[in-house]
Motif scaffolding. Structure first.
Motif, PDB file in Angstrom:
ATOM      1  N   ASP A  42     -13.800 -48.637  16.829  1.00  0.00           N
ATOM      2  CA  ASP A  42     -13.814 -47.193  16.664  1.00  0.00           C
ATOM      3  C   ASP A  42     -14.523 -46.607  17.889  1.00  0.00           C
ATOM      4  O   ASP A  42     -15.001 -47.347  18.748  1.00  0.00           O
ATOM      5  N   GLY A  43     -14.586 -45.298  17.973  1.00  0.00           N
ATOM      6  CA  GLY A  43     -15.145 -44.654  19.159  1.00  0.00           C
ATOM      7  C   GLY A  43     -16.576 -45.062  19.471  1.00  0.00           C
ATOM      8  O   GLY A  43     -16.914 -45.333  20.620  1.00  0.00           O
ATOM      9  N   GLU A  44     -17.415 -45.114  18.456  1.00  0.00           N
ATOM     10  CA  GLU A  44     -18.824 -45.483  18.667  1.00  0.00           C
ATOM     11  C   GLU A  44     -18.947 -46.935  19.127  1.00  0.00           C
ATOM     12  O   GLU A  44     -19.740 -47.251  20.006  1.00  0.00           O
ATOM     13  N   LEU A  46     -16.684 -48.724  20.768  1.00  0.00           N
ATOM     14  CA  LEU A  46     -16.219 -48.832  22.152  1.00  0.00           C
ATOM     15  C   LEU A  46     -17.272 -48.292  23.112  1.00  0.00           C
ATOM     16  O   LEU A  46     -17.501 -48.878  24.177  1.00  0.00           O
ATOM     17  N   ARG A  47     -17.924 -47.199  22.749  1.00  0.00           N
ATOM     18  CA  ARG A  47     -19.002 -46.673  23.610  1.00  0.00           C
ATOM     19  C   ARG A  47     -20.093 -47.719  23.819  1.00  0.00           C
ATOM     20  O   ARG A  47     -20.575 -47.893  24.941  1.00  0.00           O
ATOM     21  N   LEU A  50     -18.754 -50.571  26.180  1.00  0.00           N
ATOM     22  CA  LEU A  50     -18.715 -50.126  27.572  1.00  0.00           C
ATOM     23  C   LEU A  50     -20.116 -49.954  28.148  1.00  0.00           C
ATOM     24  O   LEU A  50     -20.380 -50.354  29.290  1.00  0.00           O
ATOM     25  N   VAL A  82      -8.122 -44.297  26.872  1.00  0.00           N
ATOM     26  CA  VAL A  82      -9.273 -44.411  25.980  1.00  0.00           C
ATOM     27  C   VAL A  82     -10.545 -44.620  26.798  1.00  0.00           C
ATOM     28  O   VAL A  82     -11.586 -44.038  26.503  1.00  0.00           O
ATOM     29  N   ILE A  83     -10.451 -45.430  27.833  1.00  0.00           N
ATOM     30  CA  ILE A  83     -11.632 -45.789  28.635  1.00  0.00           C
ATOM     31  C   ILE A  83     -12.214 -44.578  29.366  1.00  0.00           C
ATOM     32  O   ILE A  83     -13.416 -44.301  29.266  1.00  0.00           O
ATOM     33  N   THR A  86     -13.990 -41.975  27.324  1.00  0.00           N
ATOM     34  CA  THR A  86     -15.228 -42.551  26.782  1.00  0.00           C
ATOM     35  C   THR A  86     -16.300 -42.600  27.859  1.00  0.00           C
ATOM     36  O   THR A  86     -17.480 -42.324  27.588  1.00  0.00           O
ATOM     37  N   MET A  89     -17.690 -39.197  28.175  1.00  0.00           N
ATOM     38  CA  MET A  89     -18.594 -38.905  27.061  1.00  0.00           C
ATOM     39  C   MET A  89     -19.955 -39.582  27.262  1.00  0.00           C
ATOM     40  O   MET A  89     -21.004 -38.962  27.059  1.00  0.00           O
ATOM     41  N   LEU A  90     -19.946 -40.857  27.692  1.00  0.00           N
ATOM     42  CA  LEU A  90     -21.213 -41.557  27.946  1.00  0.00           C
ATOM     43  C   LEU A  90     -22.006 -40.867  29.049  1.00  0.00           C
ATOM     44  O   LEU A  90     -23.232 -40.754  28.968  1.00  0.00           O
TER      45      LEU A  90
END
Length: 188
Positions: A42-44, A46-47, A50, A82-83, A86, A89-90
């Protein structure tokens, strides 16, 4: 080994690993609407993956995609679509920062990013265990010989059955040979 072509995941509301004869995939569990595939992370999650990779060494987006793909033996590679959002966002969260400019922007973890990873160390370890397990499964079960043999079988069937001299007995004999092979495989 358990083989499944689809259907519901078993046991967990979060999903379960299912193996098909040519792939390993993550499927939604009973509450998630059985049979539908979901993303590897999920998004969290993957964050966190990464961020951990970037904390290990500064990287750009393509590096991250390639690293994850290599860890999973090619079974999973997040898309650029997606990368890169993200990474943005980070960066916006102050967990990473750009350390080089140019066509490929590299990112490094900030102090806040390293602290965030330290707070979620167990979760990060579990995520990398998931990646590594997928890679180990992929390496353990090299499907190339199976794909070749299956294609050879279909080709032989198509070639033989396309002739005009096929009888009902030939069809039954071919089916019996395939059934016998299936039984032998089940006993392996």
């Amino acid at each position: 080994m358990f083989f499944a072509y689809g259907g519901r995941g078993c046991g967990s509301r979060h999903g379960s690993w299912r193996r098909g004869p040519f792939e390993v995939r993550w499927e939604m569990g009973h509450r998630g609407g059985g049979g539908r595939r979901r993303r590897m992370f999920d998004g969290e999650e993957l964050r966190l993956v990464l961020l951990k990779l970037i904390a290990d060494q500064p990287r750009h987006g393509y590096d991250l995609i390639r690293d994850i793909e290599e860890r999973t033996g090619g079974a999973y590679a997040p898309s650029a679509g997606v990368i890169y959002p993200t990474l943005t966002m980070l960066d916006d969260m102050g967990l990473i920062e750009a350390v080089s400019e140019g066509s490929r922007k590299e990112f490094a973890a900030t102090q806040a990013g390293r602290a965030h990873l330290a707070e979620r160390e167990d979760e990060v370890a579990a995520l990398f265990e998931r990646l590594d397990a997928l890679g180990e499964e992929r390496a353990r079960v090299d499907r190339a010989p199976i794909r070749r043999a299956t294609a050879n079988l279909f080709s032989a069937l198509q070639h033989r059955l396309s002739r005009g001299d096929v009888t009902a007995d030939m069809l039954h004999d071919a089916a019996a040979i395939i059934d016998e092979a299936a039984q032998k495989i089940e006993r392996l």
